[in-house]
Design an enzyme around this catalytic site. Structure first.
Site, PDB file in Angstrom:
ATOM      1  N   ASN A 145       0.876  -1.181   0.000  1.00 31.51           N
ATOM      2  CA  ASN A 145       0.000   0.000   0.000  1.00 31.51           C
ATOM      3  C   ASN A 145       0.912   1.230   0.000  1.00 31.51           C
ATOM      4  O   ASN A 145       1.523   1.537   1.015  1.00 31.51           O
ATOM      5  CB  ASN A 145      -0.880  -0.031   1.258  1.00 31.51           C
ATOM      6  N   LYS A 205       0.113   4.241  -0.202  1.00 33.84           N
ATOM      7  CA  LYS A 205      -0.555   5.401   0.420  1.00 33.84           C
ATOM      8  C   LYS A 205      -0.398   6.642  -0.457  1.00 33.84           C
ATOM      9  O   LYS A 205      -0.455   6.553  -1.668  1.00 33.84           O
ATOM     10  CB  LYS A 205      -0.018   5.627   1.833  1.00 33.84           C
ATOM     11  N   HIS A 251      -9.734   0.821   4.772  1.00 32.50           N
ATOM     12  CA  HIS A 251      -8.469   1.065   5.479  1.00 32.50           C
ATOM     13  C   HIS A 251      -8.734   1.968   6.689  1.00 32.50           C
ATOM     14  O   HIS A 251      -9.523   2.912   6.598  1.00 32.50           O
ATOM     15  CB  HIS A 251      -7.446   1.707   4.535  1.00 32.50           C
ATOM     16  N   GLU A 273      -7.096   4.304   7.963  1.00 36.14           N
ATOM     17  CA  GLU A 273      -6.835   5.744   7.760  1.00 36.14           C
ATOM     18  C   GLU A 273      -8.048   6.427   7.144  1.00 36.14           C
ATOM     19  O   GLU A 273      -8.337   7.586   7.437  1.00 36.14           O
ATOM     20  CB  GLU A 273      -5.571   5.921   6.888  1.00 36.14           C
ATOM     21  N   GLU A 284      -5.713  -5.483  10.313  1.00 34.17           N
ATOM     22  CA  GLU A 284      -4.747  -4.413  10.539  1.00 34.17           C
ATOM     23  C   GLU A 284      -5.082  -3.711  11.860  1.00 34.17           C
ATOM     24  O   GLU A 284      -5.896  -2.773  11.877  1.00 34.17           O
ATOM     25  CB  GLU A 284      -4.810  -3.390   9.408  1.00 34.17           C
ATOM     26  N   GLY A 290       1.914   1.886  10.895  1.00 38.38           N
ATOM     27  CA  GLY A 290       2.840   3.011  10.796  1.00 38.38           C
ATOM     28  C   GLY A 290       3.477   3.392  12.125  1.00 38.38           C
ATOM     29  O   GLY A 290       4.093   4.453  12.234  1.00 38.38           O
ATOM     30  N   SER A 321       2.982  -2.425  10.437  1.00 36.64           N
ATOM     31  CA  SER A 321       4.431  -2.422  10.665  1.00 36.64           C
ATOM     32  C   SER A 321       5.100  -3.744  10.278  1.00 36.64           C
ATOM     33  O   SER A 321       6.017  -4.209  10.973  1.00 36.64           O
ATOM     34  CB  SER A 321       4.753  -2.034  12.110  1.00 36.64           C
TER      35      SER A 321
HETATM   36  C1  PEP Z   1      -1.020  -0.076   5.838  1.00 38.10           C
HETATM   37  O1  PEP Z   1      -0.993   1.054   5.391  1.00 38.10           O
HETATM   38  O2  PEP Z   1      -1.939  -0.829   5.493  1.00 38.10           O
HETATM   39  C2  PEP Z   1       0.031  -0.506   6.758  1.00 38.10           C
HETATM   40  C3  PEP Z   1      -0.066  -1.683   7.290  1.00 38.10           C
HETATM   41  O3  PEP Z   1       1.041   0.400   7.007  1.00 38.10           O
HETATM   42  P1  PEP Z   1       2.456   0.080   7.744  1.00 38.10           P
HETATM   43  O4  PEP Z   1       2.994  -1.195   7.138  1.00 38.10           O
HETATM   44  O5  PEP Z   1       3.316   1.257   7.429  1.00 38.10           O
HETATM   45  O6  PEP Z   1       2.176  -0.087   9.192  1.00 38.10           O
END
Ligand code: PEP
Length: 253
Positions: free
Chosen positions: A9, A11, A95, A97, A167, A173, A213
C-alpha cells in the site's frame, strides 16, 4: 490451499516517475519468485504508469479506494469501472486511515465491497481495532462487528473473491507490530467468524493478510503462523529492498 498474497500500500507517496522506477525495480527484483501473489497499490495518479511498468510481469495492480457508484456526478471520485479500465485487479477498502480521517462507515464500506465485486475487482477489506479497544479487551467484538457489517449481503460465491486484511490500528505506521501469536489469535478468530457466516469450505479458502508495521525482519515469523496468508505492507513497500525481502519471506517457527 491458499496462495499467499503480499500487497504493498503506497498510500499518498510516490510521484509518477518515482512510482514507475519502483515498479520497474520490483519487476526485476522479483523475477523467479513463485508460490505467492504480489500486488502493489499506488496512488490514483500513478496507476496507469505503474500498470505499464508491470506489464508482462506477475506483479498485479491494485488501487487504494473507489467510490461506490458505476459513474455519475461525483466530482473528485473514481469509479470501479475506471479502476478496471486502468488495469486494477485489487482494491483496498475500509483502510483504518479512511475510517479515521474520512469518517468512512461500515455501511459505506459495504457499498464499496458490493460495487467492487460487481465490476470484477477483488477487495482487500481491512478490519482492526484501536489501542483503546484492545486495552478494553474488545478487539474480537470490534473486528466481528466490522466484518459482519462490511460483508452484509455478500454471498458465498462473491466471498471467494474477497481478501481480508487484519490491521490493528495501533500497529499501522507505528513500528509496533502485533506479535505473531497476537496476529495468529485474531486471524483464527476471523476464520471462525467466516465459518459462521459462510461455512467451513469458503472460510478455509479465504486469505487473511496481516498488516501493521510488517518489515523484512518480522515477516518470516508472521508467515509461519497457520492462519496468516500474507501481508498488507505500508511503509516497507516504498523501497524495493525491503518489499522484495518481504515478498521473499521464509517462514520460521
Ligand atoms: C497499511 O498502510 O496498510 C500498513 C499496514 O502500514 P504500515 O505497514 O506502514 O504499518
Amino acid at each position: 490451499m491458499r496462495t499467499p498474497l503480499i500487497a504493498g500500500n503506497w498510500k499518498m507517496y510516490k510521484r509518477i516517475s518515482e512510482a514507475t522506477a519502483l515498479a520497474r525495480s520490483l519487476v526485476s527484483g522479483l523475477q523467479g519468485v513463485d508460490g505467492r501473489e504480489v500486488a502493489v497499490c499506488p496512488p490514483f495518479t500513478a496507476l496507469y504508469a505503474v500498470g505499464e511498468a508491470l506489464r508482462g510481469s506477475s506483479v498485479q495492480l491494485g488501487a487504494q479506494n473507489l467510490y461506490p457508484e458505476a459513474e455519475g456526478a461525483y466530482t473528485g471520485e473514481i469509479s470501479p469501472a475506471m479502476l478496471v479500465d486502468v488495469g486494477c485487479v485489487y482494491v483496498i477498502l475500509g483502510h483504518s486511515e479512511r475510517r479515521q480521517h474520512l469518517n468512512e462507515s461500515d455501511e459505506f464500506i459495504n457499498r464499496k465491497v458490493h460495487l467492487a465485486l460487481t465490476h470484477g475487482l477483488r477487495p482487500i477489506l481491512c478490519v482492526g481495532e484501536t489501542l483503546v479497544e484492545r486495552e478494553r479487551g474488545e478487539e474480537i467484538k470490534v473486528v466481528s462487528t466490522q466484518l459482519r457489517a462490511d460483508l452484509r449481503d455478500i454471498d458465498e460465491e462473491q466471498m471467494a473473491k474477497v481478501v481480508i486484511a487484519y490491521e490493528p490500528v495501533w500497529a499501522i505506521g507505528t513500528g509496533h507490530t502485533a506479535t505473531p501469536q497476537q496476529a495468529q489469535t485474531m486471524h483464527r478468530n476471523i476464520r471462525e467468524m467466516l465459518v459462521h457466516m459462510y461455512g467451513e469450505e469458503v472460510a478455509e479458502s479465504i486469505r487473511i493478510l496481516y498488516g501493521g508495521s510488517v518489515r523484512s525482519d518480522n515477516i518470516d515469523q508472521l508467515m509461519a503462523q497457520p492462519d496468516i496468508d500474507g501481508a498488507l505492507v505500508g511503509g516497507a513497500s516504498l523501497e524495493v529492498e525491503s518489499f522484495a525481502r518481504i515478498v521473499k519471506y521464509h517462514p520460521i517457527l
